[in-house]
Motif scaffolding. Structure first.
Motif, PDB file in Angstrom:
ATOM      1  N   CYS A  92     -18.380  20.765 -31.822  1.00 16.32           N
ATOM      2  CA  CYS A  92     -18.778  20.613 -30.410  1.00 16.32           C
ATOM      3  C   CYS A  92     -17.580  20.764 -29.478  1.00 16.32           C
ATOM      4  N   LEU A  93     -16.429  20.210 -29.868  1.00 19.51           N
ATOM      5  CA  LEU A  93     -15.243  20.295 -29.020  1.00 19.51           C
ATOM      6  C   LEU A  93     -14.709  21.720 -28.931  1.00 19.51           C
ATOM      7  N   VAL A  94     -14.884  22.503 -29.986  1.00 20.45           N
ATOM      8  CA  VAL A  94     -14.474  23.911 -29.930  1.00 20.45           C
ATOM      9  C   VAL A  94     -15.290  24.647 -28.866  1.00 20.45           C
ATOM     10  N   ALA A  95     -16.585  24.389 -28.819  1.00 20.30           N
ATOM     11  CA  ALA A  95     -17.432  25.041 -27.811  1.00 20.30           C
ATOM     12  C   ALA A  95     -17.081  24.555 -26.402  1.00 20.30           C
ATOM     13  N   LEU A  96     -16.844  23.261 -26.230  1.00 18.97           N
ATOM     14  CA  LEU A  96     -16.522  22.718 -24.898  1.00 18.97           C
ATOM     15  C   LEU A  96     -15.154  23.192 -24.412  1.00 18.97           C
ATOM     16  N   SER A  97     -14.207  23.404 -25.329  1.00 17.46           N
ATOM     17  CA  SER A  97     -12.881  23.870 -24.918  1.00 17.46           C
ATOM     18  C   SER A  97     -12.934  25.250 -24.285  1.00 17.46           C
ATOM     19  N   GLN A  98     -13.896  26.042 -24.670  1.00 19.96           N
ATOM     20  CA  GLN A  98     -14.053  27.364 -24.065  1.00 19.96           C
ATOM     21  C   GLN A  98     -14.754  27.292 -22.709  1.00 19.96           C
ATOM     22  N   ASP A  99     -15.649  26.323 -22.558  1.00 21.62           N
ATOM     23  CA  ASP A  99     -16.330  26.148 -21.260  1.00 21.62           C
ATOM     24  C   ASP A  99     -15.458  25.442 -20.238  1.00 21.62           C
ATOM     25  N   TYR A 100     -14.519  24.618 -20.695  1.00 23.84           N
ATOM     26  CA  TYR A 100     -13.621  23.880 -19.803  1.00 23.84           C
ATOM     27  C   TYR A 100     -12.170  24.174 -20.205  1.00 23.84           C
ATOM     28  N   PRO A 101     -11.673  25.358 -19.867  1.00 26.28           N
ATOM     29  CA  PRO A 101     -10.325  25.760 -20.323  1.00 26.28           C
ATOM     30  C   PRO A 101      -9.207  24.928 -19.717  1.00 26.28           C
ATOM     31  N   CYS A 102      -9.457  24.262 -18.565  1.00 21.46           N
ATOM     32  CA  CYS A 102      -8.405  23.455 -17.948  1.00 21.46           C
ATOM     33  C   CYS A 102      -8.385  22.024 -18.468  1.00 21.46           C
ATOM     34  N   VAL A 103      -9.257  21.685 -19.400  1.00 20.77           N
ATOM     35  CA  VAL A 103      -9.256  20.375 -20.057  1.00 20.77           C
ATOM     36  C   VAL A 103      -8.584  20.537 -21.418  1.00 20.77           C
ATOM     37  N   LYS A 104      -7.701  19.628 -21.726  1.00 22.29           N
ATOM     38  CA  LYS A 104      -6.948  19.715 -22.982  1.00 22.29           C
ATOM     39  C   LYS A 104      -7.682  18.944 -24.080  1.00 22.29           C
ATOM     40  N   PHE A 105      -8.274  19.672 -25.028  1.00 24.74           N
ATOM     41  CA  PHE A 105      -8.980  19.073 -26.158  1.00 24.74           C
ATOM     42  C   PHE A 105      -8.036  19.054 -27.373  1.00 24.74           C
ATOM     43  N   CYS A 106      -7.918  17.891 -28.008  1.00 25.93           N
ATOM     44  CA  CYS A 106      -7.070  17.735 -29.191  1.00 25.93           C
ATOM     45  C   CYS A 106      -7.854  16.977 -30.268  1.00 25.93           C
ATOM     46  N   ARG A 107      -7.368  17.096 -31.486  1.00 28.99           N
ATOM     47  CA  ARG A 107      -7.944  16.326 -32.588  1.00 28.99           C
ATOM     48  C   ARG A 107      -6.826  15.886 -33.516  1.00 28.99           C
ATOM     49  N   MET A 108      -7.062  14.748 -34.175  1.00 27.51           N
ATOM     50  CA  MET A 108      -6.033  14.191 -35.048  1.00 27.51           C
ATOM     51  C   MET A 108      -6.711  13.331 -36.108  1.00 27.51           C
ATOM     52  N   SER A 109      -6.237  13.453 -37.307  1.00 32.80           N
ATOM     53  CA  SER A 109      -6.777  12.650 -38.395  1.00 32.80           C
ATOM     54  C   SER A 109      -6.414  11.181 -38.173  1.00 32.80           C
TER      55      SER A 109
END
Length: 287
Positions: free
Chosen positions: A189-206
């Motif tokens: 879901c975050l991969v799709a949202l990162s393309q719709d909101y390019p100025c928002v910084k999406f990150c992930r971490m274990s």
């Protein structure tokens, strides 16, 4: 009665005076005299005791009290009328008897009011809104663009992603565990949202690299941590309690918009969508 001598001599009978005729004359003259005597005045008509056509005033205690109350009422009305007349006169005098300094202040205030009316003109306000919107869009265009989900591999990278970023950029970090199926769904879901909101910084971490407890690893993921200007503005632990185990990118987007963490594109001002502004700002992104 005529005698025989009278008849022979031919004496006229109308020269004969009779005592009966004298009596008749006396009676006539007496009646005529009595008729010419002045008549006596007629007695006044008697008036009934029950008949009354006039009016009277109660002069007792109640009448005096009523008269006093009426007098005070008229006096109060008179004072009220006088007070109104005095106020009208004061208003007229205040308008006409101004000093030169007061007149200057009045003129300045009138000029300011005229300028304010001119500024509040619809066309001027519309132009100001357009100009302000262009400035905001230009500022948004200067923000860094990402368009992807950034993998954080250490706690230092986690801190740098928050502290060293532009203060106007929203940072969303997903803490996950590979073995949890809902975490894999959230990554997609975050991969799709990162393309719709390019100025928002999406990150992930274990979560293992983040150094969280075992309890958090087992029951706290998937978790979304949202930061801006170095400060946490959102913290959603085990977000599946709200979204469920089967959710989509639109569900995550709606949830973040509801909490004011993502801009709502449906609220884009009409002024931005007008044809003129589309031509002028075609190279500026709204995200």
């Amino acid at each position: 009665m005529a005698t025989l001598e009278d008849r022979i001599l031919g004496e006229k009978t109308h020269y004969y005076c009779s005592s009966s005729e004298d009596e008749d004359d006396d009676d006539k003259s007496g009646s005529e005299g009595r008729s010419k005597a002045p008549a006596a005045p007629a007695p006044p008509p008697e008036q009934s005791i029950n008949e009354w056509g006039g009016s009277a005033t109660n002069t007792g205690p109640k009448g005096v009290l009523h008269d006093w109350q009426r007098f005070k009422q008229l006096e109060a009305e008179s004072r009220a009328d006088q007070e109104l007349e005095r106020l009208d006169l004061v208003k007229k005098l205040t308008l006409t008897c101004m000093t030169s300094q007061e007149e200057d202040q009045y003129k300045k205030q009138k000029e300011l009011d005229d300028e304010l009316d001119e500024l509040l003109n619809d066309e001027i306000l519309l132009n100001f809104q357009k100009q302000r919107m262009r400035e905001m869009l230009a500022q948004a265009g200067r923000l860094p663009r990402f368009g992807k989900v950034i993998q954080l591999k250490s706690s230092d990278a986690f801190l740098d992603a928050i502290d060293k970023e532009n203060k106007s950029v929203t940072v969303i970090i997903h803490l996950y565990e590979y073995v949890v199926e809902a975490c894999q769904v959230m990554n997609g879901c975050l991969v799709a949202l990162s393309q719709d909101y390019p100025c928002v910084k999406f990150c992930r971490m274990s979560s293992s690299l983040a150094g969280v407890s075992k309890k958090f690893k087992a029951s706290g993921v998937p978790a979304l941590l949202i930061y801006k200007a170095g400060q946490m503005i959102g913290n959603f632990v085990r977000i599946t309690d709200v979204l469920g185990d089967d959710f989509f990118a639109t569900d995550v987007e709606s949830y973040l918009i509801e909490h004011g963490l993502l801009p709502d594109k449906s609220f884009v001002p009409e002024i931005v969508l007008s044809p003129q502004n589309k031509d002028e700002d075609s190279d500026v992104s709204l995200d």
